[in-house]
Design a protein around this motif. Sequence first.
Motif, PDB file in Angstrom:
ATOM      1  N   TRP A   1       5.577   3.144  -3.735  1.00 57.98           N
ATOM      2  CA  TRP A   1       5.270   4.067  -4.821  1.00 57.98           C
ATOM      3  C   TRP A   1       5.235   3.375  -6.177  1.00 57.98           C
ATOM      4  O   TRP A   1       4.420   3.724  -7.031  1.00 57.98           O
ATOM      5  CB  TRP A   1       6.264   5.233  -4.839  1.00 57.98           C
ATOM      6  N   ALA A   2       6.091   2.400  -6.378  1.00 59.13           N
ATOM      7  CA  ALA A   2       6.076   1.678  -7.656  1.00 59.13           C
ATOM      8  C   ALA A   2       4.744   0.949  -7.829  1.00 59.13           C
ATOM      9  O   ALA A   2       4.190   0.904  -8.937  1.00 59.13           O
ATOM     10  CB  ALA A   2       7.244   0.690  -7.729  1.00 59.13           C
ATOM     11  N   PHE A   3       4.221   0.402  -6.745  1.00 60.13           N
ATOM     12  CA  PHE A   3       2.923  -0.281  -6.803  1.00 60.13           C
ATOM     13  C   PHE A   3       1.814   0.702  -7.148  1.00 60.13           C
ATOM     14  O   PHE A   3       0.976   0.422  -8.004  1.00 60.13           O
ATOM     15  CB  PHE A   3       2.635  -0.961  -5.458  1.00 60.13           C
ATOM     16  N   ARG A   4       1.819   1.841  -6.507  1.00 58.86           N
ATOM     17  CA  ARG A   4       0.784   2.842  -6.774  1.00 58.86           C
ATOM     18  C   ARG A   4       0.831   3.323  -8.221  1.00 58.86           C
ATOM     19  O   ARG A   4      -0.199   3.479  -8.881  1.00 58.86           O
ATOM     20  CB  ARG A   4       0.921   4.021  -5.825  1.00 58.86           C
ATOM     21  N   ILE A   5       2.039   3.567  -8.714  1.00 63.16           N
ATOM     22  CA  ILE A   5       2.198   4.008 -10.098  1.00 63.16           C
ATOM     23  C   ILE A   5       1.728   2.916 -11.049  1.00 63.16           C
ATOM     24  O   ILE A   5       1.048   3.187 -12.043  1.00 63.16           O
ATOM     25  CB  ILE A   5       3.662   4.413 -10.365  1.00 63.16           C
ATOM     26  N   LYS A   6       2.074   1.658 -10.745  1.00 66.56           N
ATOM     27  CA  LYS A   6       1.650   0.542 -11.588  1.00 66.56           C
ATOM     28  C   LYS A   6       0.133   0.478 -11.686  1.00 66.56           C
ATOM     29  O   LYS A   6      -0.428   0.303 -12.781  1.00 66.56           O
ATOM     30  CB  LYS A   6       2.179  -0.773 -11.043  1.00 66.56           C
ATOM     31  N   ILE A   7      -0.554   0.600 -10.562  1.00 69.17           N
ATOM     32  CA  ILE A   7      -2.012   0.513 -10.561  1.00 69.17           C
ATOM     33  C   ILE A   7      -2.615   1.605 -11.435  1.00 69.17           C
ATOM     34  O   ILE A   7      -3.511   1.346 -12.248  1.00 69.17           O
ATOM     35  CB  ILE A   7      -2.564   0.587  -9.113  1.00 69.17           C
ATOM     36  N   VAL A   8      -2.120   2.827 -11.304  1.00 70.63           N
ATOM     37  CA  VAL A   8      -2.625   3.931 -12.122  1.00 70.63           C
ATOM     38  C   VAL A   8      -2.365   3.654 -13.606  1.00 70.63           C
ATOM     39  O   VAL A   8      -3.248   3.838 -14.452  1.00 70.63           O
ATOM     40  CB  VAL A   8      -1.981   5.266 -11.686  1.00 70.63           C
ATOM     41  N   LEU A   9      -1.160   3.183 -13.926  1.00 67.60           N
ATOM     42  CA  LEU A   9      -0.810   2.918 -15.319  1.00 67.60           C
ATOM     43  C   LEU A   9      -1.632   1.772 -15.906  1.00 67.60           C
ATOM     44  O   LEU A   9      -2.022   1.816 -17.079  1.00 67.60           O
ATOM     45  CB  LEU A   9       0.679   2.619 -15.446  1.00 67.60           C
ATOM     46  N   VAL A  10      -1.909   0.738 -15.130  1.00 64.18           N
ATOM     47  CA  VAL A  10      -2.706  -0.390 -15.625  1.00 64.18           C
ATOM     48  C   VAL A  10      -4.119   0.077 -15.966  1.00 64.18           C
ATOM     49  O   VAL A  10      -4.647  -0.244 -17.042  1.00 64.18           O
ATOM     50  CB  VAL A  10      -2.731  -1.555 -14.611  1.00 64.18           C
ATOM     51  N   PHE A  11      -4.729   0.836 -15.077  1.00 60.42           N
ATOM     52  CA  PHE A  11      -6.085   1.312 -15.368  1.00 60.42           C
ATOM     53  C   PHE A  11      -6.095   2.310 -16.526  1.00 60.42           C
ATOM     54  O   PHE A  11      -7.015   2.309 -17.344  1.00 60.42           O
ATOM     55  CB  PHE A  11      -6.748   1.878 -14.112  1.00 60.42           C
ATOM     56  N   ALA A  12      -5.055   3.144 -16.622  1.00 55.87           N
ATOM     57  CA  ALA A  12      -4.952   4.066 -17.757  1.00 55.87           C
ATOM     58  C   ALA A  12      -4.751   3.291 -19.056  1.00 55.87           C
ATOM     59  O   ALA A  12      -5.405   3.583 -20.073  1.00 55.87           O
ATOM     60  CB  ALA A  12      -3.801   5.044 -17.541  1.00 55.87           C
ATOM     61  N   GLY A  13      -3.877   2.297 -19.041  1.00 55.71           N
ATOM     62  CA  GLY A  13      -3.648   1.477 -20.231  1.00 55.71           C
ATOM     63  C   GLY A  13      -4.906   0.750 -20.664  1.00 55.71           C
ATOM     64  O   GLY A  13      -5.217   0.661 -21.860  1.00 55.71           O
ATOM     65  N   MET A  14      -5.631   0.226 -19.697  1.00 59.75           N
ATOM     66  CA  MET A  14      -6.872  -0.477 -20.016  1.00 59.75           C
ATOM     67  C   MET A  14      -7.898   0.488 -20.608  1.00 59.75           C
ATOM     68  O   MET A  14      -8.565   0.164 -21.598  1.00 59.75           O
ATOM     69  CB  MET A  14      -7.422  -1.157 -18.761  1.00 59.75           C
TER      70      MET A  14
ATOM     71  N   ILE B   1       8.495  -2.946  -8.077  1.00 57.76           N
ATOM     72  CA  ILE B   1       7.846  -3.094  -6.769  1.00 57.76           C
ATOM     73  C   ILE B   1       8.744  -3.810  -5.782  1.00 57.76           C
ATOM     74  O   ILE B   1       8.863  -3.416  -4.627  1.00 57.76           O
ATOM     75  CB  ILE B   1       6.485  -3.810  -6.907  1.00 57.76           C
ATOM     76  N   GLY B   2       9.403  -4.857  -6.212  1.00 60.16           N
ATOM     77  CA  GLY B   2      10.264  -5.629  -5.314  1.00 60.16           C
ATOM     78  C   GLY B   2      11.525  -4.913  -4.868  1.00 60.16           C
ATOM     79  O   GLY B   2      12.163  -5.317  -3.908  1.00 60.16           O
ATOM     80  N   TYR B   3      11.884  -3.843  -5.577  1.00 61.97           N
ATOM     81  CA  TYR B   3      13.126  -3.150  -5.275  1.00 61.97           C
ATOM     82  C   TYR B   3      12.939  -1.845  -4.542  1.00 61.97           C
ATOM     83  O   TYR B   3      13.901  -1.267  -4.047  1.00 61.97           O
ATOM     84  CB  TYR B   3      13.908  -2.888  -6.579  1.00 61.97           C
ATOM     85  N   LEU B   4      11.715  -1.361  -4.496  1.00 58.39           N
ATOM     86  CA  LEU B   4      11.420  -0.117  -3.800  1.00 58.39           C
ATOM     87  C   LEU B   4      10.531  -0.390  -2.605  1.00 58.39           C
ATOM     88  O   LEU B   4       9.695  -1.280  -2.625  1.00 58.39           O
ATOM     89  CB  LEU B   4      10.725   0.878  -4.736  1.00 58.39           C
ATOM     90  N   SER B   5      10.716   0.359  -1.560  1.00 58.50           N
ATOM     91  CA  SER B   5       9.868   0.157  -0.383  1.00 58.50           C
ATOM     92  C   SER B   5       9.288   1.452   0.102  1.00 58.50           C
ATOM     93  O   SER B   5       9.584   2.500  -0.360  1.00 58.50           O
ATOM     94  CB  SER B   5      10.641  -0.517   0.738  1.00 58.50           C
TER      95      SER B   5
ATOM     96  N   PHE C   1       0.818  -1.206   0.000  1.00 64.59           N
ATOM     97  CA  PHE C   1       0.000   0.000   0.000  1.00 64.59           C
ATOM     98  C   PHE C   1       0.857   1.262   0.000  1.00 64.59           C
ATOM     99  O   PHE C   1       0.483   2.282  -0.593  1.00 64.59           O
ATOM    100  CB  PHE C   1      -0.944   0.010   1.208  1.00 64.59           C
ATOM    101  N   PHE C   2       2.019   1.205   0.622  1.00 65.15           N
ATOM    102  CA  PHE C   2       2.887   2.376   0.735  1.00 65.15           C
ATOM    103  C   PHE C   2       4.017   2.379  -0.291  1.00 65.15           C
ATOM    104  O   PHE C   2       4.866   3.261  -0.279  1.00 65.15           O
ATOM    105  CB  PHE C   2       3.456   2.466   2.150  1.00 65.15           C
TER     106      PHE C   2
END
Length: 152
Positions: free
Chosen positions: A93-106, A148-152, A90-91
Amino acid sequence: METLYWLEDSVVGMTVSSTEWGYPIILSLHAVGMAILVGVALMLLVRVLGFAPAIPVTAMAPYGRVVLGGFVLNLASGAALFCGNASELFFNWAFRIKIVLVFAGMALTWRLIRVCIRQTDDVAPTHRRLAGVAAATWVAAIISGRLIGYLS
């Protein structure tokens, strides 16, 4: 934070994080969903960009359902993966950016399917630009997902 811990303690969260096969199986489903979703979406987008001109653009319309199926598989498997590590993801940033990009791409891909592919074989310059932006969005979403795995 209580909700995040509740998700981690749920049956799905515990199965993903605490069993030997939970995480690998869900992650494999996520990879298959991503291959279906992004692979078919990029196939459609590349056609709109002008590659394979012998194939009519309207012939690609039925693959919209395949894209949607890949999205549903990724949504379900991604939600399960999130439940396994919600308090950290949840915290992230790479995960948050990914979620936004996936929904934008879709959204961009679905707009192209509706506007361009189902109506005519003529591809307007606007549609080509839209396809380029959508393709870049999918690539950026995949890169964000890998980070995601490399950023916390």
